[in-house]
Structure formats: C-alpha cells, structure tokens
Design a protein around this motif. Structure first.
Motif, PDB file in Angstrom:
ATOM      1  N   VAL A 141     -32.077 -19.975  33.515  1.00 50.29           N
ATOM      2  CA  VAL A 141     -33.175 -20.618  34.229  1.00 50.29           C
ATOM      3  C   VAL A 141     -32.916 -22.117  34.358  1.00 50.29           C
ATOM      4  O   VAL A 141     -32.093 -22.682  33.636  1.00 50.29           O
ATOM      5  N   VAL A 142     -33.623 -22.745  35.291  1.00 50.16           N
ATOM      6  CA  VAL A 142     -33.580 -24.196  35.407  1.00 50.16           C
ATOM      7  C   VAL A 142     -34.601 -24.826  34.463  1.00 50.16           C
ATOM      8  O   VAL A 142     -34.275 -25.689  33.652  1.00 50.16           O
ATOM      9  N   VAL A 143     -35.842 -24.386  34.582  1.00 45.20           N
ATOM     10  CA  VAL A 143     -36.899 -24.908  33.708  1.00 45.20           C
ATOM     11  C   VAL A 143     -36.896 -24.105  32.413  1.00 45.20           C
ATOM     12  O   VAL A 143     -37.099 -22.892  32.438  1.00 45.20           O
ATOM     13  N   PRO A 144     -36.647 -24.731  31.284  1.00 45.98           N
ATOM     14  CA  PRO A 144     -36.591 -23.973  30.026  1.00 45.98           C
ATOM     15  C   PRO A 144     -37.888 -23.220  29.753  1.00 45.98           C
ATOM     16  O   PRO A 144     -38.965 -23.818  29.708  1.00 45.98           O
ATOM     17  N   GLY A 192     -30.260 -28.218  38.576  1.00 45.44           N
ATOM     18  CA  GLY A 192     -31.659 -28.336  38.928  1.00 45.44           C
ATOM     19  C   GLY A 192     -32.250 -29.647  38.468  1.00 45.44           C
ATOM     20  O   GLY A 192     -31.695 -30.336  37.608  1.00 45.44           O
ATOM     21  N   THR A 193     -33.366 -30.007  39.073  1.00 50.06           N
ATOM     22  CA  THR A 193     -34.137 -31.164  38.657  1.00 50.06           C
ATOM     23  C   THR A 193     -35.565 -30.705  38.433  1.00 50.06           C
ATOM     24  O   THR A 193     -36.080 -29.843  39.136  1.00 50.06           O
ATOM     25  N   ILE A 194     -36.197 -31.296  37.438  1.00 46.66           N
ATOM     26  CA  ILE A 194     -37.563 -30.919  37.073  1.00 46.66           C
ATOM     27  C   ILE A 194     -38.411 -32.184  37.061  1.00 46.66           C
ATOM     28  O   ILE A 194     -38.046 -33.178  36.428  1.00 46.66           O
ATOM     29  N   THR A 200     -43.174 -29.639  39.339  1.00 43.35           N
ATOM     30  CA  THR A 200     -42.317 -28.936  40.296  1.00 43.35           C
ATOM     31  C   THR A 200     -40.853 -29.038  39.876  1.00 43.35           C
ATOM     32  O   THR A 200     -40.491 -29.869  39.046  1.00 43.35           O
ATOM     33  N   PHE A 201     -40.013 -28.187  40.513  1.00 41.84           N
ATOM     34  CA  PHE A 201     -38.580 -28.267  40.256  1.00 41.84           C
ATOM     35  C   PHE A 201     -37.800 -27.882  41.493  1.00 41.84           C
ATOM     36  O   PHE A 201     -38.297 -27.198  42.394  1.00 41.84           O
ATOM     37  N   ASP A 202     -36.553 -28.359  41.555  1.00 41.88           N
ATOM     38  CA  ASP A 202     -35.583 -27.980  42.582  1.00 41.88           C
ATOM     39  C   ASP A 202     -34.428 -27.267  41.898  1.00 41.88           C
ATOM     40  O   ASP A 202     -34.128 -27.528  40.732  1.00 41.88           O
ATOM     41  N   GLU A 203     -33.749 -26.390  42.647  1.00 43.56           N
ATOM     42  CA  GLU A 203     -32.591 -25.688  42.100  1.00 43.56           C
ATOM     43  C   GLU A 203     -31.452 -25.722  43.104  1.00 43.56           C
ATOM     44  O   GLU A 203     -31.675 -25.644  44.324  1.00 43.56           O
ATOM     45  N   PHE A 204     -30.218 -25.844  42.592  1.00 39.66           N
ATOM     46  CA  PHE A 204     -29.021 -25.922  43.411  1.00 39.66           C
ATOM     47  C   PHE A 204     -28.063 -24.806  43.006  1.00 39.66           C
ATOM     48  O   PHE A 204     -28.006 -24.405  41.840  1.00 39.66           O
TER      49      PHE A 204
END
Length: 229
Positions: A141-144, A192-194, A200-204
C-alpha cells in the motif's frame, strides 16, 4: 517544544565480515539459513578472538555465541564487564537483531516474521522506543494501514528499505503524521505522496506515471498513546 529530528537508516548485516560489530550505514537483507548463520562464527574479525570468555572475576567479556543442538548459531551477544555492548543477534524466541549499549537497546532493531521477512523496524534510545514501524505489512500500500507509531513529540521519520534507499519519510507532530509524506519503491522511484492535512494521497507506478490522484485516505488516522500519556 523544539522538534527533534532523527535521520535513521535501518541496517541489517548477514554476510559482511563486519556484521558482528556495530551496524553500518548500509543495508543488506539476505535470507538467514544455517550456512550463513555458521559464517557468523567463521568470519569473526579476529581469528584469535576468544569466544564465550569469562574473566577471573566471573564477568563475561567479548563475544558470546549460543548454538542449538545442530550447531547452528541462534544467539550472538557482546559483553563488556558482564554488560551487553555491541551487536546483538537472537534467533530464539523473538527473532531480532540490533545493537546494545550499556545493557540497553540503542539504535535500529529488526524483528523478523520468518527468515525472509522483516516484521518490524524499531528504533531505541537507552531502551526507550522512538518509533515502531510495521514494515512487511505496509509493502502493498501507499498509505500505511498498519500505523507507524512514533513515541516522541516531534520527529522527521525516515525509514529505509532493508536493501537500501528510502522507503518512507515524513514529519510527525505530537506523535501523529502531519503534512506531506512520501513513499518510495526499492528502485528509488516515488511510489506515492500522502497529504495528511488534506486527507488525500497520490500513487505512481514503477515508471513514475501517476495512476491515482487526490484520492481520500481510505481509513481514519487513529491516535495512539505515547510514552508521555
């Protein structure tokens, strides 16, 4: 309170000839098998070094090694005047390794689920826990979703992949994530950035193409107790 910053790089040593000394600033994650475990003895820095030495006063000194019935190393401890100092490795019970200083955990400790997976990355100062990171559970996952727990008021958390390179970085205030956090692939590319302020978050993808943008964090950020509570 002025923020306290730590730039902490997890380190794991399985095949280096220096792996019975203090942890370096490089990370290597290799499967522990009996052959590699036996090399922990075979590659000790000084061939003349005494193992399991107790001095005339009955105090443990230097490197002490415990093996099981098959001759496989299951514990390495380093002592100075009967007090744990230096590299510590335990594959009996709680599977972990790190450094001891004056009988206390000091710096990065790894706990293992099995011989291939790092379950937790922890950091200690004088046996007090600074942070607790469920590493393996958060790799998909991006966000833990298994929360990164910080036990000091203010900390810029930077945790590496075991193979090296940053995995996660971001600021915690009052032990909670705030602002802009980043997550990276092992390759070093951004994953990703959170934005914890906006929720919100972005994922790459692995090539750097954005595949998710401004998506809501899928769960609330739960507060947890700190050592000051």
């Amino acid at each position: 309170m002025r923020p306290v910053y730590f730039n902490l790089i997890p380190v794991i040593l399985f095949i280096s000839c220096d792996h019975t000394e203090e942890l370096n600033d490089k990370t290597v994650n290799k499967e522990i098998d009996p052959t590699i475990e036996e090399q922990r003895i075979d590659t000790l820095p000084n061939s003349s070094e005494l193992i399991n030495y107790v001095d005339s006063d009955g105090l443990k000194q230097g490197k002490h090694v415990l093996t099981n019935s098959k001759g496989t190393v299951i514990k390495i401890e380093n002592f100075q005047n009967d007090t744990l100092n230096g590299f510590y490795f335990n594959w009996s019970g709680i599977k972990e390794e790190g450094n001891m200083k004056n009988g206390k955990r000091d710096g990065i400790f790894f706990q293992y689920y099995n011989k291939k997976q790092i379950l937790y990355i922890q950091n200690f100062k004088d046996d007090s826990l600074i942070y607790f990171v469920p590493y393996e559970a958060n790799q998909s996952v991006v966000v833990p979703h298994k929360h990164l727990l910080v036990y000091v008021d203010s900390l810029y958390l930077e945790v590496n992949h075991p193979q090296g390179g940053i995995w996660y970085e971001g600021f915690f205030r009052n032990s909670q994530p705030v602002g802009f956090h980043k997550v990276y692939y092992e390759s070093g590319n951004i994953r990703g950035t959170i934005n914890y302020d906006l929720g919100t978050f972005d994922e790459f993808d692995s090539e750097g193409t954005k595949i998710i943008e401004d998506k809501n964090i899928p769960f609330p950020i739960k507060k947890h107790k700190t050592s000051n509570d």
